[in-house]
Design a protein around this motif. Structure first.
Motif, short mmCIF file in Angstrom:
data_model
loop_
_atom_site.label_atom_id
_atom_site.label_comp_id
_atom_site.label_asym_id
_atom_site.label_seq_id
_atom_site.Cartn_x
_atom_site.Cartn_y
_atom_site.Cartn_z
N PRO A 1 75.64 -2.12 -46.56
CA PRO A 1 75.72 -2.51 -45.14
C PRO A 1 75.13 -1.47 -44.20
CG PRO A 1 77.79 -3.00 -46.26
CD PRO A 1 76.99 -2.18 -47.21
N THR A 2 75.38 -0.19 -44.49
CA THR A 2 74.84 0.89 -43.65
C THR A 2 73.33 0.96 -43.78
OG1 THR A 2 76.88 2.18 -43.81
CG2 THR A 2 74.88 3.37 -43.20
N ALA B 1 73.36 9.19 -39.63
CA ALA B 1 73.97 10.47 -39.28
C ALA B 1 73.66 10.85 -37.83
CB ALA B 1 73.49 11.56 -40.23
N ALA B 2 72.45 10.54 -37.38
CA ALA B 2 72.09 10.84 -36.00
C ALA B 2 72.94 10.03 -35.02
CB ALA B 2 70.60 10.53 -35.78
N ASP B 3 73.21 8.78 -35.37
CA ASP B 3 74.00 7.91 -34.51
C ASP B 3 75.46 8.37 -34.46
OD1 ASP B 3 74.55 5.65 -32.89
OD2 ASP B 3 75.26 4.55 -34.63
N ARG B 4 75.96 8.84 -35.58
CA ARG B 4 77.39 9.18 -35.64
C ARG B 4 77.67 10.67 -35.42
NH1 ARG B 4 81.71 7.07 -40.21
NH2 ARG B 4 83.54 8.03 -39.24
N ASP C 1 71.82 17.39 -39.85
CA ASP C 1 72.06 18.84 -39.88
C ASP C 1 73.52 19.18 -39.57
OD1 ASP C 1 69.38 19.02 -40.36
OD2 ASP C 1 68.84 19.78 -38.39
N ASN C 2 74.22 18.28 -38.91
CA ASN C 2 75.62 18.52 -38.53
C ASN C 2 76.61 18.05 -39.59
OD1 ASN C 2 74.70 19.52 -36.04
ND2 ASN C 2 74.77 17.48 -35.09
N VAL C 3 76.09 17.50 -40.68
CA VAL C 3 76.95 16.98 -41.75
C VAL C 3 77.11 18.04 -42.83
CG1 VAL C 3 77.20 15.19 -43.51
CG2 VAL C 3 76.19 14.61 -41.29
#
Length: 251
Positions: A209-210, A237-240, A245-247
């Motif tokens: 789904p993602t 990852a950019a959306d959330r 890089d922040n994950v």
């Protein structure tokens, strides 16, 4: 002994010798794989060599998931080309048997259809639901080469740059190695997503789904495609989180 008698014997001797040469030559034509069969010992030796000599068997290379080919000559010679073609098709589709895409009689179904899933070790029930396993039974990852991983990340970064999706090589590589150990065919068969029949797949372990929601235009629709998987994961990852890089953990 008269000269005439001597002449007759010489003529007979030459005829016998020529007959032997013709016979040996005919035998040699039937032995394309037996160059060591010599005619010096007589026709009996040539015939015995033909019966006892066989061409050496050639073995096909092995893939990580099983044989890509088979020993030629194990069936009829006329089936050799069919066996090679079948091997190439299995390599392209993946081994459907390992994924459990089988009918009640154990034969692989739907030769003309795409396989249900090419994730490493994935098996499905007849109703299409994933068969989960215990965590310790999760198939071992088979990492791609460092060169391939670098190339996939670079290609994904180019697409991401065109689409305005943030992320860096370091951030992608770090998360990719944690999530899949660099195996583009990894599928999680044991966690909560697997229990819900939406297992995480590919280099950055994205669920279907993602992937569908965050799929990046210009990349493959195949979730196991390395570049498409990276780009969709970074888009999510950019959306959330602002950027991959922040994950730093499961996301």
């Amino acid at each position: 002994m008269t000269a005439s008698t001597h002449g007759t014997r010489r003529t007979l001797t030459r005829k016998v010798a020529l007959a032997g040469i013709v016979t040996a030559g005919a035998a040699a034509l039937t032995l394309p794989f037996a160059p060591g069969a010599a005619a010096d010992d007589g026709n009996a030796h040539v015939a015995r060599t033909a019966d006892e000599t066989a061409a050496p068997a050639a073995f096909a290379p092995q893939s990580p998931d099983g044989a890509l080919g088979q020993v030629p000559g194990t069936g009829d010679d006329e089936n050799g080309d069919d066996a090679k073609r079948d091997s190439a098709e299995r390599a392209d589709r993946g081994d459907r048997a390992d994924r459990g895409d089988r009918g009640d009689d154990g034969a692989a179904r739907g030769d003309d259809r795409e396989p249900r899933d090419k994730g490493r070790g994935a098996q499905y029930r007849e109703d299409g639901t994933l068969i989960t396993v215990e965590r310790h039974e999760q198939p071992k990852a088979q990492a791609a080469s460092g060169e391939d991983i670098d190339r996939w990340i670079d290609e994904a970064l180019e697409v991401m740059d065109e689409q305005g999706i943030p992320g860096s090589y370091e951030g992608i590589h770090r998360n990719l190695m944690r999530e899949s150990s660099g195996d583009p065919l990894t599928i999680n068969l044991w966690d909560s997503n697997a229990e819900k029949n939406i297992p995480s797949k590919g280099l950055l372990q994205v669920i279907d789904p993602t992937f569908e929601q965050y799929h990046v235009e210009g990349t493959s629709k195949d979730i196991y495609d390395p570049v498409a998987n990276i780009a969709a994961a970074c888009n999510y990852a950019a959306d959330r989180y602002g950027s991959m890089d922040n994950v730093d953990s499961a996301y």
